[in-house]
Design a protein around this motif. Structure first.
Motif, PDB file in Angstrom:
ATOM      1  N   ARG A  27       0.846  -1.195   0.000  1.00  0.00           N
ATOM      2  CA  ARG A  27       0.000   0.000   0.000  1.00  0.00           C
ATOM      3  C   ARG A  27       0.878   1.241   0.000  1.00  0.00           C
ATOM      4  O   ARG A  27       1.739   1.397   0.863  1.00  0.00           O
ATOM      5  CB  ARG A  27      -0.912   0.014   1.232  1.00  0.00           C
ATOM      6  CG  ARG A  27      -1.779   1.257   1.328  1.00  0.00           C
ATOM      7  CD  ARG A  27      -2.588   1.285   2.626  1.00  0.00           C
ATOM      8  NE  ARG A  27      -3.400   2.492   2.697  1.00  0.00           N
ATOM      9  CZ  ARG A  27      -4.134   2.842   3.762  1.00  0.00           C
ATOM     10  NH1 ARG A  27      -4.135   2.067   4.848  1.00  0.00           N
ATOM     11  NH2 ARG A  27      -4.846   3.966   3.761  1.00  0.00           N
ATOM     12  N   LYS A  28       0.676   2.108  -0.960  1.00  0.00           N
ATOM     13  CA  LYS A  28       1.458   3.335  -1.036  1.00  0.00           C
ATOM     14  C   LYS A  28       1.072   4.265   0.113  1.00  0.00           C
ATOM     15  O   LYS A  28      -0.107   4.513   0.364  1.00  0.00           O
ATOM     16  CB  LYS A  28       1.230   4.035  -2.370  1.00  0.00           C
ATOM     17  CG  LYS A  28       2.119   5.255  -2.589  1.00  0.00           C
ATOM     18  CD  LYS A  28       1.748   5.995  -3.863  1.00  0.00           C
ATOM     19  CE  LYS A  28       1.967   5.130  -5.079  1.00  0.00           C
ATOM     20  NZ  LYS A  28       1.728   5.890  -6.341  1.00  0.00           N
ATOM     21  N   GLY A  29       2.075   4.774   0.821  1.00  0.00           N
ATOM     22  CA  GLY A  29       1.791   5.678   1.932  1.00  0.00           C
ATOM     23  C   GLY A  29       3.045   6.027   2.703  1.00  0.00           C
ATOM     24  O   GLY A  29       4.167   5.690   2.308  1.00  0.00           O
ATOM     25  N   ASN A  30       2.852   6.720   3.827  1.00  0.00           N
ATOM     26  CA  ASN A  30       3.949   7.093   4.707  1.00  0.00           C
ATOM     27  C   ASN A  30       4.038   6.092   5.859  1.00  0.00           C
ATOM     28  O   ASN A  30       3.029   5.743   6.467  1.00  0.00           O
ATOM     29  CB  ASN A  30       3.730   8.494   5.288  1.00  0.00           C
ATOM     30  CG  ASN A  30       3.772   9.571   4.225  1.00  0.00           C
ATOM     31  OD1 ASN A  30       2.743   9.926   3.653  1.00  0.00           O
ATOM     32  ND2 ASN A  30       4.946  10.096   3.946  1.00  0.00           N
ATOM     33  N   TYR A  31       5.256   5.664   6.158  1.00  0.00           N
ATOM     34  CA  TYR A  31       5.484   4.696   7.226  1.00  0.00           C
ATOM     35  C   TYR A  31       6.577   5.225   8.152  1.00  0.00           C
ATOM     36  O   TYR A  31       7.605   5.733   7.688  1.00  0.00           O
ATOM     37  CB  TYR A  31       5.897   3.344   6.634  1.00  0.00           C
ATOM     38  CG  TYR A  31       4.815   2.709   5.811  1.00  0.00           C
ATOM     39  CD1 TYR A  31       3.942   1.783   6.361  1.00  0.00           C
ATOM     40  CD2 TYR A  31       4.644   3.064   4.461  1.00  0.00           C
ATOM     41  CE1 TYR A  31       2.927   1.211   5.602  1.00  0.00           C
ATOM     42  CE2 TYR A  31       3.635   2.507   3.704  1.00  0.00           C
ATOM     43  CZ  TYR A  31       2.775   1.583   4.275  1.00  0.00           C
ATOM     44  OH  TYR A  31       1.771   1.026   3.517  1.00  0.00           O
ATOM     45  N   PRO A  87       0.480   9.152   8.229  1.00  0.00           N
ATOM     46  CA  PRO A  87       1.077   7.813   8.145  1.00  0.00           C
ATOM     47  C   PRO A  87       0.013   6.727   8.069  1.00  0.00           C
ATOM     48  O   PRO A  87      -1.083   6.871   8.642  1.00  0.00           O
ATOM     49  CB  PRO A  87       1.863   7.709   9.453  1.00  0.00           C
ATOM     50  CG  PRO A  87       1.087   8.556  10.406  1.00  0.00           C
ATOM     51  CD  PRO A  87       0.641   9.730   9.578  1.00  0.00           C
ATOM     52  N   VAL A  88       0.317   5.653   7.374  1.00  0.00           N
ATOM     53  CA  VAL A  88      -0.605   4.512   7.329  1.00  0.00           C
ATOM     54  C   VAL A  88      -0.038   3.335   8.111  1.00  0.00           C
ATOM     55  O   VAL A  88      -0.704   2.307   8.264  1.00  0.00           O
ATOM     56  CB  VAL A  88      -0.892   4.080   5.872  1.00  0.00           C
ATOM     57  CG1 VAL A  88      -1.622   5.186   5.136  1.00  0.00           C
ATOM     58  CG2 VAL A  88       0.398   3.708   5.150  1.00  0.00           C
ATOM     59  N   GLY A  89       1.187   3.498   8.625  1.00  0.00           N
ATOM     60  CA  GLY A  89       1.790   2.450   9.434  1.00  0.00           C
ATOM     61  C   GLY A  89       2.855   3.032  10.350  1.00  0.00           C
ATOM     62  O   GLY A  89       3.717   3.785   9.903  1.00  0.00           O
ATOM     63  N   ILE A  90       2.778   2.711  11.647  1.00  0.00           N
ATOM     64  CA  ILE A  90       3.758   3.212  12.622  1.00  0.00           C
ATOM     65  C   ILE A  90       4.260   2.051  13.470  1.00  0.00           C
ATOM     66  O   ILE A  90       3.470   1.304  14.051  1.00  0.00           O
ATOM     67  CB  ILE A  90       3.153   4.273  13.557  1.00  0.00           C
ATOM     68  CG1 ILE A  90       2.544   5.436  12.763  1.00  0.00           C
ATOM     69  CG2 ILE A  90       4.226   4.796  14.517  1.00  0.00           C
ATOM     70  CD1 ILE A  90       1.854   6.472  13.652  1.00  0.00           C
ATOM     71  N   THR A  91       5.573   1.915  13.554  1.00  0.00           N
ATOM     72  CA  THR A  91       6.191   0.945  14.449  1.00  0.00           C
ATOM     73  C   THR A  91       6.750   1.708  15.639  1.00  0.00           C
ATOM     74  O   THR A  91       7.650   2.537  15.478  1.00  0.00           O
ATOM     75  CB  THR A  91       7.319   0.171  13.756  1.00  0.00           C
ATOM     76  OG1 THR A  91       6.778  -0.577  12.666  1.00  0.00           O
ATOM     77  CG2 THR A  91       7.990  -0.789  14.724  1.00  0.00           C
ATOM     78  N   LEU A 143      -4.546   7.113  12.109  1.00  0.00           N
ATOM     79  CA  LEU A 143      -4.556   5.724  11.646  1.00  0.00           C
ATOM     80  C   LEU A 143      -5.989   5.199  11.534  1.00  0.00           C
ATOM     81  O   LEU A 143      -6.307   4.436  10.612  1.00  0.00           O
ATOM     82  CB  LEU A 143      -3.754   4.850  12.619  1.00  0.00           C
ATOM     83  CG  LEU A 143      -2.266   5.189  12.769  1.00  0.00           C
ATOM     84  CD1 LEU A 143      -1.640   4.307  13.835  1.00  0.00           C
ATOM     85  CD2 LEU A 143      -1.539   5.025  11.441  1.00  0.00           C
ATOM     86  N   ALA A 144      -6.845   5.617  12.457  1.00  0.00           N
ATOM     87  CA  ALA A 144      -8.240   5.178  12.419  1.00  0.00           C
ATOM     88  C   ALA A 144      -8.948   5.713  11.174  1.00  0.00           C
ATOM     89  O   ALA A 144      -9.757   5.016  10.548  1.00  0.00           O
ATOM     90  CB  ALA A 144      -8.969   5.652  13.683  1.00  0.00           C
ATOM     91  N   GLU A 145      -8.615   6.939  10.808  1.00  0.00           N
ATOM     92  CA  GLU A 145      -9.277   7.569   9.655  1.00  0.00           C
ATOM     93  C   GLU A 145      -8.840   6.937   8.338  1.00  0.00           C
ATOM     94  O   GLU A 145      -9.649   6.765   7.422  1.00  0.00           O
ATOM     95  CB  GLU A 145      -8.959   9.074   9.661  1.00  0.00           C
ATOM     96  CG  GLU A 145      -9.762   9.894   8.647  1.00  0.00           C
ATOM     97  CD  GLU A 145      -9.135   9.887   7.259  1.00  0.00           C
ATOM     98  OE1 GLU A 145      -9.890  10.018   6.276  1.00  0.00           O
ATOM     99  OE2 GLU A 145      -7.903   9.729   7.172  1.00  0.00           O
ATOM    100  N   ASN A 146      -7.557   6.566   8.240  1.00  0.00           N
ATOM    101  CA  ASN A 146      -7.085   6.040   6.955  1.00  0.00           C
ATOM    102  C   ASN A 146      -6.909   4.526   6.938  1.00  0.00           C
ATOM    103  O   ASN A 146      -6.343   3.976   5.994  1.00  0.00           O
ATOM    104  CB  ASN A 146      -5.777   6.732   6.541  1.00  0.00           C
ATOM    105  CG  ASN A 146      -4.638   6.468   7.521  1.00  0.00           C
ATOM    106  OD1 ASN A 146      -4.594   5.441   8.175  1.00  0.00           O
ATOM    107  ND2 ASN A 146      -3.705   7.416   7.617  1.00  0.00           N
ATOM    108  N   GLY A 147      -7.399   3.856   7.976  1.00  0.00           N
ATOM    109  CA  GLY A 147      -7.306   2.398   8.003  1.00  0.00           C
ATOM    110  C   GLY A 147      -5.881   1.901   8.161  1.00  0.00           C
ATOM    111  O   GLY A 147      -5.519   0.848   7.629  1.00  0.00           O
ATOM    112  N   GLY A 148      -5.070   2.651   8.908  1.00  0.00           N
ATOM    113  CA  GLY A 148      -3.671   2.286   9.097  1.00  0.00           C
ATOM    114  C   GLY A 148      -3.463   1.301  10.233  1.00  0.00           C
ATOM    115  O   GLY A 148      -4.425   0.817  10.838  1.00  0.00           O
ATOM    116  N   TRP A 149      -2.215   1.030  10.543  1.00  0.00           N
ATOM    117  CA  TRP A 149      -1.888   0.058  11.576  1.00  0.00           C
ATOM    118  C   TRP A 149      -0.754   0.566  12.459  1.00  0.00           C
ATOM    119  O   TRP A 149      -0.016   1.477  12.093  1.00  0.00           O
ATOM    120  CB  TRP A 149      -1.469  -1.277  10.947  1.00  0.00           C
ATOM    121  CG  TRP A 149      -0.347  -1.186   9.970  1.00  0.00           C
ATOM    122  CD1 TRP A 149      -0.457  -1.013   8.613  1.00  0.00           C
ATOM    123  CD2 TRP A 149       1.067  -1.208  10.249  1.00  0.00           C
ATOM    124  NE1 TRP A 149       0.785  -0.940   8.028  1.00  0.00           N
ATOM    125  CE2 TRP A 149       1.753  -1.074   9.006  1.00  0.00           C
ATOM    126  CE3 TRP A 149       1.816  -1.357  11.410  1.00  0.00           C
ATOM    127  CZ2 TRP A 149       3.139  -1.056   8.918  1.00  0.00           C
ATOM    128  CZ3 TRP A 149       3.211  -1.342  11.326  1.00  0.00           C
ATOM    129  CH2 TRP A 149       3.852  -1.202  10.100  1.00  0.00           C
TER     130      TRP A 149
END
Length: 209
Positions: free
Chosen positions: A17-21, A91-95, A114-120
């Motif tokens: 998925r294209k996005g910011n991580y 961001p769509v993904g944060i560790t 994350l909730a708004e864009n379906g991230g994790w």
């Protein structure tokens, strides 16, 4: 190996998925030392170079600790000590690395994004008593939509038993029997009940339990 898992997972997700991580540590300075500049002692390569091979990159920004991938995604190392400057980014993904000693407000303010864009989000850390790290683990453990795993040295078997036994002796010798044993159990067995070093009250509470 926790961070290596997080780095490689982010690379896979970035191509799905294209996005910011983001790979977030408690402090930006810590992030540079532990992730961006860190060399894997087993391979002799930088951690980021192993997880994000140059063939997959469009550009690399050493100053901002940012990698732009050819697939269009952007991966960056950041610190939770400056989370206010990150609010508004998508961001769509944060560790969250070393989550037990990070600022818990960072996730509190970023989770709506994350909730708004379906991230994790992914949390990797060693226990530091019954703080927000413990709460995060318990919440994930009881949530059917989440995944939680506690791995002790007996499970991972990444260190020989002979070395583990000598480490316990060394901890006790350096920090006295009680504090040394508590620190050993915390670092090698992710024992939530191990009181923090120097915590007088914690010591007696643990003994009472």
């Amino acid at each position: 190996g926790k961070d290596d898992v997080g780095l490689n997972l982010a690379c896979v997700k970035a191509h799905e998925r294209k996005g910011n991580y983001w790979h977030m540590l408690p402090e930006a300075a810590h992030a540079r030392k532990a992730i961006w500049d860190a060399i894997n002692p087993n391979s002799g390569m930088r951690r980021v170079d192993e997880a994000f091979p140059t063939a997959l990159r469009k550009s690399t920004n050493e100053t901002e600790m940012k990698i732009v991938l050819r697939c269009g995604s952007i991966w960056q190392v950041v610190g939770s000590d400056n989370y206010n400057s990150l609010i508004g980014s998508p961001p769509v993904g944060i560790t969250y690395s070393e989550w037990a000693v990070a600022n818990p407000r960072a996730h509190a303010y970023l989770r709506p994004i994350l909730a708004e864009n379906g991230g994790w989000s992914m949390f990797i850390y060693t226990s530091r008593g019954y703080n927000h790290g413990f709460s995060t683990y318990e919440a994930a453990r009881t949530d059917p939509k989440s995944f939680a795993q506690l791995l002790t040295v007996d499970v991972t078997r990444c260190i020989d038993q002979e070395i583990i036994d000598s480490e316990r002796i060394a901890y006790r010798a350096e920090y006295c029997e009680h504090d040394g044993d508590a620190l050993f159990r915390q670092e090698y067995y992710c024992d939530w009940s191990a009181s923090n070093i120097g915590s007088i009250i914690g010591r007696y509470v643990e003994d009472a339990e």
